[in-house]
Enzyme design. Sequence first.
Site, PDB file in Angstrom:
ATOM      1  N   LYS A  47      40.226  42.819  29.526  1.00 48.28           N
ATOM      2  CA  LYS A  47      41.448  42.334  28.868  1.00 48.28           C
ATOM      3  C   LYS A  47      41.458  40.817  28.820  1.00 48.28           C
ATOM      4  O   LYS A  47      41.763  40.212  27.807  1.00 48.28           O
ATOM      5  CB  LYS A  47      42.649  42.834  29.647  1.00 48.28           C
ATOM      6  N   GLU A  54      38.574  39.396  26.398  1.00 42.14           N
ATOM      7  CA  GLU A  54      38.679  39.634  24.961  1.00 42.14           C
ATOM      8  C   GLU A  54      39.818  38.873  24.307  1.00 42.14           C
ATOM      9  O   GLU A  54      39.739  38.546  23.125  1.00 42.14           O
ATOM     10  CB  GLU A  54      38.758  41.129  24.639  1.00 42.14           C
ATOM     11  N   GLU A 113      38.714  46.943  33.636  1.00 42.86           N
ATOM     12  CA  GLU A 113      39.656  46.861  32.518  1.00 42.86           C
ATOM     13  C   GLU A 113      40.394  45.514  32.542  1.00 42.86           C
ATOM     14  O   GLU A 113      40.597  44.892  31.492  1.00 42.86           O
ATOM     15  CB  GLU A 113      40.621  48.057  32.595  1.00 42.86           C
ATOM     16  N   CYS A 166      36.893  46.877   9.084  1.00 39.37           N
ATOM     17  CA  CYS A 166      37.251  46.735   7.687  1.00 39.37           C
ATOM     18  C   CYS A 166      38.379  47.724   7.373  1.00 39.37           C
ATOM     19  O   CYS A 166      38.334  48.879   7.799  1.00 39.37           O
ATOM     20  CB  CYS A 166      36.116  46.995   6.713  1.00 39.37           C
ATOM     21  N   TRP A 211      35.663  42.956   8.353  1.00 39.40           N
ATOM     22  CA  TRP A 211      35.010  42.610   9.617  1.00 39.40           C
ATOM     23  C   TRP A 211      33.531  42.532   9.263  1.00 39.40           C
ATOM     24  O   TRP A 211      32.901  43.540   8.954  1.00 39.40           O
ATOM     25  CB  TRP A 211      35.273  43.684  10.668  1.00 39.40           C
ATOM     26  N   HIS A 262      26.572  41.335  46.976  1.00 39.67           N
ATOM     27  CA  HIS A 262      25.206  41.533  46.488  1.00 39.67           C
ATOM     28  C   HIS A 262      24.890  40.618  45.314  1.00 39.67           C
ATOM     29  O   HIS A 262      23.976  40.893  44.541  1.00 39.67           O
ATOM     30  CB  HIS A 262      24.984  42.999  46.117  1.00 39.67           C
ATOM     31  N   LYS A 307      39.785  46.551  15.807  1.00 42.66           N
ATOM     32  CA  LYS A 307      40.277  47.617  16.678  1.00 42.66           C
ATOM     33  C   LYS A 307      39.477  48.912  16.547  1.00 42.66           C
ATOM     34  O   LYS A 307      39.181  49.556  17.530  1.00 42.66           O
ATOM     35  CB  LYS A 307      41.748  47.884  16.385  1.00 42.66           C
ATOM     36  N   ASN A 322      34.238  50.265   3.574  1.00 49.51           N
ATOM     37  CA  ASN A 322      34.244  50.157   5.029  1.00 49.51           C
ATOM     38  C   ASN A 322      33.091  51.013   5.535  1.00 49.51           C
ATOM     39  O   ASN A 322      33.037  52.202   5.249  1.00 49.51           O
ATOM     40  CB  ASN A 322      35.581  50.677   5.581  1.00 49.51           C
ATOM     41  N   GLY A 323      32.154  50.384   6.255  1.00 47.81           N
ATOM     42  CA  GLY A 323      31.005  51.127   6.759  1.00 47.81           C
ATOM     43  C   GLY A 323      29.745  50.306   6.598  1.00 47.81           C
ATOM     44  O   GLY A 323      29.800  49.097   6.390  1.00 47.81           O
ATOM     45  N   ARG A 336      41.829  45.891  11.841  1.00 45.64           N
ATOM     46  CA  ARG A 336      40.482  46.433  11.650  1.00 45.64           C
ATOM     47  C   ARG A 336      39.456  45.356  11.311  1.00 45.64           C
ATOM     48  O   ARG A 336      38.264  45.641  11.172  1.00 45.64           O
ATOM     49  CB  ARG A 336      40.492  47.474  10.519  1.00 45.64           C
TER      50      ARG A 336
END
Length: 614
Positions: free
Chosen positions: A491, A494, A487, A2, A74, A510, A609, A100-101, A27
């Site tokens: 990438k 996402e 990573e 947010c 968000w 395995h 983000k 925001n929160g 955000r």
Amino acid sequence: MCGIVAYIGKKEAYPIIVKGLKRLEYRGYDSAGIALLNNNGLNIYKKQGKVSNLEDFTHDKDKMGYAGIGHTRWATHGPPNDVNSHPHSSEDGDIALIHNGIIENYDAIKQRLTNNGYKFKSDTDTEVLTYLIDDIKKNSSVSVAEAVRLALQQVVGAYAIVVISKSNPNQLVAARKSSPLVLGIGKENDFYLASDATPIVEYTKKVVYMEDEEIAIVDLDEGLKLYSIDDVEKTPYVQELELQLEALEKGGYEHFMLKEIHEQPRSIKDCFRGRLNAEKGWVSLGGIKDYEDKMTKANRIIMIACGTSWHAGLVGEYLFEDLARINVEVEYASEFRYRNPIINENDIVIAISQSGETADTLAALELAKSKGATILGICNVVGSSISRITDAGSYTHAGPEIGVASTKAFTAQVTVLTLMALSLAKIKGTINETKFRTMLSELEAIPQKVQQILDKNEDIKIISEKYQGASNALYLGRGSSFPVALEGALKLKEISYIHAEGYPAAEMKHGPIALIDEAMPVFVIATSGPSYEKLVSNIQEVKARKGKLIAIVTEGDEQVHEIADHTIDIPDTDEHLVPLLATIPLQLLSYHIAVMRNCNVDQPRNLAKSVTVE
Ligand code: F6R
């Protein structure tokens, strides 16, 4: 998570807020909303989707106002729809609030207010806080600012809020706890508030980073007043912003992510500028100088982080252990904080975070601090919460990262960790002078080698074309290339929504090997070094199951070239520095595949983000 923006002053608030919301859209982009105050009253417009939807929905005649608050969401409580969008307003329409929160005890408060006759329209915790402020204002006959303060004393959770009100038309009231809030002081007795400095930078460079449990009142007549939640007046600490406006633009690239991938030769250089001199043979991180002795003597160093930053920590573990012979544990912040970890004053905890605001990382750090550990930070955002609560730390200096998928922040974090490992190794005497100097020279050459890889962008795009239709992908690496594989997989998943897994190459047999068939692309980091022969065996195993092999190899490689379907050459370097190079083609592959699949690479679905909620 947010983004919030607010303005009060002589200018038109609408364009300032909308532009600011677009900067903060990283955000969250589930919905956007704005409340504008003008002489006709307080008008609220909100719409599901991006800020551009809100703009289409708001007519020119509605855009007037000298004060306003705006929000990009968000979703946490309640699905993304118009009703759950912020701002939320009191039933009589006098006050509106952006948040925001997360208000953790919202349910209990909601029950109480419902019993008092309040009827809720949305599913959000934010509407509960709005009604609570309204209830206190009316029943205790206090000002809006005082009602905000009293309401926040009842709240458990995290918040950055701004409140606007018709009955108090000269003021905005803002407060924060565990969610960031920056206040900008304009040149004409005007004020800006935002989740980060990016919406503010073009209007003023004078900012105050609000602290936890602070309440700011910005008033057209009385200026700025700052209070603690216990009503003690405080002196604002005004700082000069160093952020440059150009850093927030796409600069001719199609996406921020592509721009940020291409910025890496510069961002890595900026990261070691003034900290390394290969010719004279020294490395020095000023920010942690006073803690280096303690670090070298530490029984162990714990690195805590989330997501991509956690991958950087894993690379750091290899570097610290191999070069400086210091025992390192790398922890997911979200697990560490709830595990009752054994920590004491001898421990050193390093938080790694691009934003410096990630809620779990921040909370884990606070836990470590409460147990007496020394807490250090590796952050990108200057003035962020983590950088402020740590005892010391090193900034990564990568510049603003706006694409939601982290790219240049990762390589900058790995660069800082490399510098730290080298510096500690030198102090401890675990590295000999020749090796030390060679590594410094190699590190200095990395930006130019990254550029050489970026120059292969068109070839990498051609390879990407072949795998844009994949449903699954596997990433393999050994040693410090294992976190690079993780990573690479993160990438891809996402931004392109292709399911991808990263594994240590030897672990493949395995379990994951069962997945391999002719439709499965397998990306392998098979650069020269001690594990090369072992990797070649792993590659053979993939090939024997008809997997499609895309290998990152060292220039001049012949063996893997023979076996793999595609190879991407990277320049030779010291084996400790391979992650800085091998990451680049994986970033480009993910980027191109996502673009070819028509995905929104800068704002992937469901993500934000800066993850300021648990
Ligand atoms: C992935 C990504 C996230 C972040 C994670 C931690 O591309 O960006 O996984 O790395 O949310 O964020 P910071 O580093 O801001 O603490």
